[in-house]
Design a protein around this motif. Sequence first.
Motif, PDB file in Angstrom:
ATOM      1  N   GLU A 164     -31.837 -12.927 -21.900  1.00  0.00           N
ATOM      2  CA  GLU A 164     -31.587 -11.398 -20.726  1.00  0.00           C
ATOM      3  C   GLU A 164     -33.394 -12.233 -20.090  1.00  0.00           C
ATOM      4  O   GLU A 164     -33.546 -12.044 -20.128  1.00  0.00           O
ATOM      5  CB  GLU A 164     -32.363 -10.448 -21.818  1.00  0.00           C
ATOM      6  N   ARG A 165     -33.030 -10.963 -18.852  1.00  0.00           N
ATOM      7  CA  ARG A 165     -33.862 -12.011 -17.280  1.00  0.00           C
ATOM      8  C   ARG A 165     -34.465  -9.987 -16.592  1.00  0.00           C
ATOM      9  O   ARG A 165     -34.003  -9.735 -16.728  1.00  0.00           O
ATOM     10  CB  ARG A 165     -33.311 -12.977 -16.775  1.00  0.00           C
ATOM     11  N   ASP A 166     -35.003 -10.022 -16.372  1.00  0.00           N
ATOM     12  CA  ASP A 166     -36.110  -8.715 -16.402  1.00  0.00           C
ATOM     13  C   ASP A 166     -36.587  -9.823 -14.811  1.00  0.00           C
ATOM     14  O   ASP A 166     -36.363 -11.472 -14.565  1.00  0.00           O
ATOM     15  CB  ASP A 166     -37.482  -9.354 -16.682  1.00  0.00           C
ATOM     16  N   TYR A 167     -36.405  -8.895 -14.050  1.00  0.00           N
ATOM     17  CA  TYR A 167     -36.656  -9.093 -12.077  1.00  0.00           C
ATOM     18  C   TYR A 167     -37.726 -10.267 -11.932  1.00  0.00           C
ATOM     19  O   TYR A 167     -38.012 -11.180 -11.560  1.00  0.00           O
ATOM     20  CB  TYR A 167     -36.084  -8.388 -11.267  1.00  0.00           C
ATOM     21  N   GLN A 202     -40.342 -12.792 -13.443  1.00  0.00           N
ATOM     22  CA  GLN A 202     -41.106 -13.424 -14.288  1.00  0.00           C
ATOM     23  C   GLN A 202     -42.337 -13.888 -14.282  1.00  0.00           C
ATOM     24  O   GLN A 202     -43.350 -14.411 -13.342  1.00  0.00           O
ATOM     25  CB  GLN A 202     -40.348 -14.981 -14.331  1.00  0.00           C
ATOM     26  N   GLN A 248     -41.953 -12.164 -20.155  1.00  0.00           N
ATOM     27  CA  GLN A 248     -41.373 -10.968 -19.517  1.00  0.00           C
ATOM     28  C   GLN A 248     -41.654  -9.554 -19.670  1.00  0.00           C
ATOM     29  O   GLN A 248     -41.502  -9.239 -21.462  1.00  0.00           O
ATOM     30  CB  GLN A 248     -40.065 -11.077 -18.729  1.00  0.00           C
ATOM     31  N   GLU A 249     -41.071  -8.389 -19.091  1.00  0.00           N
ATOM     32  CA  GLU A 249     -41.582  -7.088 -19.658  1.00  0.00           C
ATOM     33  C   GLU A 249     -39.563  -6.472 -20.073  1.00  0.00           C
ATOM     34  O   GLU A 249     -40.444  -6.244 -21.139  1.00  0.00           O
ATOM     35  CB  GLU A 249     -42.101  -6.221 -19.005  1.00  0.00           C
ATOM     36  N   ILE A 250     -39.140  -6.616 -19.706  1.00  0.00           N
ATOM     37  CA  ILE A 250     -37.585  -5.813 -20.279  1.00  0.00           C
ATOM     38  C   ILE A 250     -36.669  -7.131 -20.028  1.00  0.00           C
ATOM     39  O   ILE A 250     -36.655  -8.215 -19.004  1.00  0.00           O
ATOM     40  CB  ILE A 250     -37.678  -4.862 -19.403  1.00  0.00           C
ATOM     41  N   PRO A 251     -35.894  -7.718 -21.100  1.00  0.00           N
ATOM     42  CA  PRO A 251     -36.674  -7.390 -21.903  1.00  0.00           C
ATOM     43  C   PRO A 251     -37.947  -7.955 -22.884  1.00  0.00           C
ATOM     44  O   PRO A 251     -38.141  -8.816 -22.154  1.00  0.00           O
ATOM     45  CB  PRO A 251     -35.591  -7.241 -23.590  1.00  0.00           C
ATOM     46  N   GLU A 252     -38.949  -7.608 -23.151  1.00  0.00           N
ATOM     47  CA  GLU A 252     -40.142  -7.953 -24.095  1.00  0.00           C
ATOM     48  C   GLU A 252     -39.964  -9.083 -24.487  1.00  0.00           C
ATOM     49  O   GLU A 252     -39.599  -9.716 -25.471  1.00  0.00           O
ATOM     50  CB  GLU A 252     -41.036  -7.335 -24.341  1.00  0.00           C
TER      51      GLU A 252
END
Length: 96
Positions: free
Chosen positions: A34-37, A39, A57-61
Amino acid sequence: MMFTNERYLTREVAERVPIDIQLLMWDLVEKLQERDYLQIFELTPKGSEIVEIVHKQEIPESTMIHKIKHNEIKEKMKLYIIDNGEYSTMMFSHEY
């Protein structure tokens, strides 16, 4: 799917970050399920031949720490890889 589009980097990244480290950072992003926009990478030299790479990354942490053998990184660096939907860009945090 994020980070599967065209990839770019700033001139400063091209000049200051060795190509093998650039490729490693792209690879670390690709391996995430799962990747946040956004990095975040913090590169810190540890002694003369070790570089610690903290990848967040913040979301998901998520926070991962990698240590690699490398002697070209002489100072702490903070970089972002950002996916805006059309393309992904690697840049230093101060260029954002």
